[in-house]
Design a protein around this motif. Sequence first.
Motif, PDB file in Angstrom:
ATOM      1  N   ILE A  11     -16.162 -88.595 -14.191  1.00 40.48           N
ATOM      2  CA  ILE A  11     -16.371 -90.165 -13.970  1.00 40.48           C
ATOM      3  C   ILE A  11     -14.674 -90.737 -14.871  1.00 40.48           C
ATOM      4  O   ILE A  11     -13.821 -90.526 -15.145  1.00 40.48           O
ATOM      5  CB  ILE A  11     -17.016 -90.732 -15.490  1.00 40.48           C
ATOM      6  CG1 ILE A  11     -17.967 -89.978 -15.032  1.00 40.48           C
ATOM      7  CG2 ILE A  11     -17.069 -92.480 -15.280  1.00 40.48           C
ATOM      8  CD1 ILE A  11     -19.616 -90.261 -16.066  1.00 40.48           C
ATOM      9  N   GLU A  13     -14.653 -94.503 -14.400  1.00 44.16           N
ATOM     10  CA  GLU A  13     -14.365 -95.771 -14.530  1.00 44.16           C
ATOM     11  C   GLU A  13     -15.736 -96.345 -14.586  1.00 44.16           C
ATOM     12  O   GLU A  13     -16.587 -96.093 -13.852  1.00 44.16           O
ATOM     13  CB  GLU A  13     -13.510 -96.833 -13.669  1.00 44.16           C
ATOM     14  CG  GLU A  13     -13.316 -98.045 -14.152  1.00 44.16           C
ATOM     15  CD  GLU A  13     -12.176 -99.264 -13.733  1.00 44.16           C
ATOM     16  OE1 GLU A  13     -12.021-100.283 -14.135  1.00 44.16           O
ATOM     17  OE2 GLU A  13     -12.428 -98.632 -11.921  1.00 44.16           O
ATOM     18  N   ILE A  14     -15.898 -96.946 -15.967  1.00 44.67           N
ATOM     19  CA  ILE A  14     -17.667 -97.503 -15.817  1.00 44.67           C
ATOM     20  C   ILE A  14     -16.825 -99.089 -16.319  1.00 44.67           C
ATOM     21  O   ILE A  14     -16.546 -99.311 -17.229  1.00 44.67           O
ATOM     22  CB  ILE A  14     -18.055 -96.949 -16.672  1.00 44.67           C
ATOM     23  CG1 ILE A  14     -18.070 -95.387 -17.052  1.00 44.67           C
ATOM     24  CG2 ILE A  14     -19.787 -97.887 -17.244  1.00 44.67           C
ATOM     25  CD1 ILE A  14     -18.950 -94.925 -18.021  1.00 44.67           C
ATOM     26  N   LYS A  15     -17.267 -99.825 -15.532  1.00 50.78           N
ATOM     27  CA  LYS A  15     -16.916-101.609 -15.575  1.00 50.78           C
ATOM     28  C   LYS A  15     -17.826-102.385 -15.722  1.00 50.78           C
ATOM     29  O   LYS A  15     -18.928-102.188 -14.722  1.00 50.78           O
ATOM     30  CB  LYS A  15     -15.862-101.945 -14.894  1.00 50.78           C
ATOM     31  CG  LYS A  15     -15.169-103.115 -14.371  1.00 50.78           C
ATOM     32  CD  LYS A  15     -14.241-102.569 -13.465  1.00 50.78           C
ATOM     33  CE  LYS A  15     -12.991-103.636 -13.822  1.00 50.78           C
ATOM     34  NZ  LYS A  15     -12.068-103.665 -12.877  1.00 50.78           N
ATOM     35  N   GLU A  16     -18.149-103.584 -16.348  1.00 51.24           N
ATOM     36  CA  GLU A  16     -19.227-104.173 -16.192  1.00 51.24           C
ATOM     37  C   GLU A  16     -18.375-105.912 -15.568  1.00 51.24           C
ATOM     38  O   GLU A  16     -17.110-106.463 -16.071  1.00 51.24           O
ATOM     39  CB  GLU A  16     -19.389-104.847 -17.645  1.00 51.24           C
ATOM     40  CG  GLU A  16     -20.441-106.142 -16.669  1.00 51.24           C
ATOM     41  CD  GLU A  16     -21.518-107.035 -19.049  1.00 51.24           C
ATOM     42  OE1 GLU A  16     -21.998-107.363 -18.752  1.00 51.24           O
ATOM     43  OE2 GLU A  16     -20.342-106.880 -19.501  1.00 51.24           O
ATOM     44  N   ARG A  49     -17.394 -95.441  -5.259  1.00 50.77           N
ATOM     45  CA  ARG A  49     -17.760 -96.250  -6.219  1.00 50.77           C
ATOM     46  C   ARG A  49     -19.120 -96.768  -6.270  1.00 50.77           C
ATOM     47  O   ARG A  49     -19.799 -96.856  -4.876  1.00 50.77           O
ATOM     48  CB  ARG A  49     -17.154 -97.749  -6.267  1.00 50.77           C
ATOM     49  CG  ARG A  49     -15.565 -97.539  -6.754  1.00 50.77           C
ATOM     50  CD  ARG A  49     -14.501 -98.634  -5.638  1.00 50.77           C
ATOM     51  NE  ARG A  49     -13.446 -98.560  -6.170  1.00 50.77           N
ATOM     52  CZ  ARG A  49     -12.663 -98.344  -5.438  1.00 50.77           C
ATOM     53  NH1 ARG A  49     -12.959 -97.363  -4.462  1.00 50.77           N
ATOM     54  NH2 ARG A  49     -10.827 -97.834  -5.920  1.00 50.77           N
ATOM     55  N   THR A  51     -22.040 -99.390  -7.506  1.00 49.19           N
ATOM     56  CA  THR A  51     -22.102-100.562  -8.319  1.00 49.19           C
ATOM     57  C   THR A  51     -23.047-100.661  -8.300  1.00 49.19           C
ATOM     58  O   THR A  51     -24.169-101.499  -6.887  1.00 49.19           O
ATOM     59  CB  THR A  51     -21.689-101.889  -7.640  1.00 49.19           C
ATOM     60  OG1 THR A  51     -19.989-101.179  -7.537  1.00 49.19           O
ATOM     61  CG2 THR A  51     -21.349-103.016  -8.350  1.00 49.19           C
ATOM     62  N   THR A  72     -19.957 -97.844 -11.204  1.00 53.99           N
ATOM     63  CA  THR A  72     -19.246 -96.543 -11.593  1.00 53.99           C
ATOM     64  C   THR A  72     -18.400 -96.307 -10.901  1.00 53.99           C
ATOM     65  O   THR A  72     -18.759 -96.604  -9.581  1.00 53.99           O
ATOM     66  CB  THR A  72     -20.601 -95.939 -12.461  1.00 53.99           C
ATOM     67  OG1 THR A  72     -21.180 -96.750 -13.281  1.00 53.99           O
ATOM     68  CG2 THR A  72     -20.391 -94.086 -12.990  1.00 53.99           C
ATOM     69  N   PHE A  74     -16.668 -92.588  -9.589  1.00 49.11           N
ATOM     70  CA  PHE A  74     -16.485 -91.231  -9.617  1.00 49.11           C
ATOM     71  C   PHE A  74     -15.307 -90.852  -8.770  1.00 49.11           C
ATOM     72  O   PHE A  74     -15.444 -91.019  -7.782  1.00 49.11           O
ATOM     73  CB  PHE A  74     -17.961 -90.615  -8.892  1.00 49.11           C
ATOM     74  CG  PHE A  74     -19.317 -91.225  -9.905  1.00 49.11           C
ATOM     75  CD1 PHE A  74     -19.572 -90.654 -10.532  1.00 49.11           C
ATOM     76  CD2 PHE A  74     -19.827 -92.364  -9.084  1.00 49.11           C
ATOM     77  CE1 PHE A  74     -20.630 -90.980 -11.979  1.00 49.11           C
ATOM     78  CE2 PHE A  74     -21.171 -92.574  -9.645  1.00 49.11           C
ATOM     79  CZ  PHE A  74     -21.128 -92.138 -10.863  1.00 49.11           C
ATOM     80  N   ALA A 107     -25.440 -94.045 -12.624  1.00 49.65           N
ATOM     81  CA  ALA A 107     -24.039 -94.848 -12.257  1.00 49.65           C
ATOM     82  C   ALA A 107     -25.913 -96.200 -13.101  1.00 49.65           C
ATOM     83  O   ALA A 107     -25.188 -96.721 -13.269  1.00 49.65           O
ATOM     84  CB  ALA A 107     -24.202 -95.484 -10.774  1.00 49.65           C
ATOM     85  N   HIS A 110     -25.469 -95.984 -16.616  1.00 47.58           N
ATOM     86  CA  HIS A 110     -24.716 -96.457 -17.462  1.00 47.58           C
ATOM     87  C   HIS A 110     -24.856 -98.040 -16.849  1.00 47.58           C
ATOM     88  O   HIS A 110     -24.676 -99.200 -17.786  1.00 47.58           O
ATOM     89  CB  HIS A 110     -23.398 -96.806 -16.289  1.00 47.58           C
ATOM     90  CG  HIS A 110     -22.676 -95.223 -16.893  1.00 47.58           C
ATOM     91  ND1 HIS A 110     -22.299 -95.058 -15.318  1.00 47.58           N
ATOM     92  CD2 HIS A 110     -22.241 -94.209 -17.837  1.00 47.58           C
ATOM     93  CE1 HIS A 110     -21.779 -93.727 -16.115  1.00 47.58           C
ATOM     94  NE2 HIS A 110     -21.606 -93.288 -17.132  1.00 47.58           N
TER      95      HIS A 110
END
Length: 152
Positions: A11, A13-16, A49, A51, A72, A74, A107, A110
Amino acid sequence: MSDTPQIFWSIKEIKEIEFFVDEFSKLESTLDYNYNVDLRPASAEDAVRMTITATYMKTGTSDILMKGKIMTVFLIRDLKSMARINENGTEEVDLPEPLWIALFSIAFTHARAILARSSAGTKYSHMILPPINPQTEFKKLFGPFLKKGRFV
């Protein structure tokens, strides 16, 4: 021993990306809910990615009460070797179906967690994304893209 080569992934990045809540609308006893998934491979970056956008609306309307969009990213080692450009000029990535399902499951988890965190303290804090069967949901969403147990 399996004929399937080992695929190394992580992983990145995990991003809102987006969160919206309408605190001024009256809380309804029933709501409409949907989610969608945007899956984008980027072989030049060895990345995939996913989303997930979840939207809660007043029943029977398009009035949004709460919306969250979580991405998320990967990393998949040497994704370039598993990618090709199809006749439409779109990139396709050939990964085993169980890996796609695992990535989707992660994902989605998350998205559930971040939406729960973001909605905490609002009148919609009880509206957590429901648990899903990732295999069933993945096949429902991406079934037409599955060929011989692989997603392309």
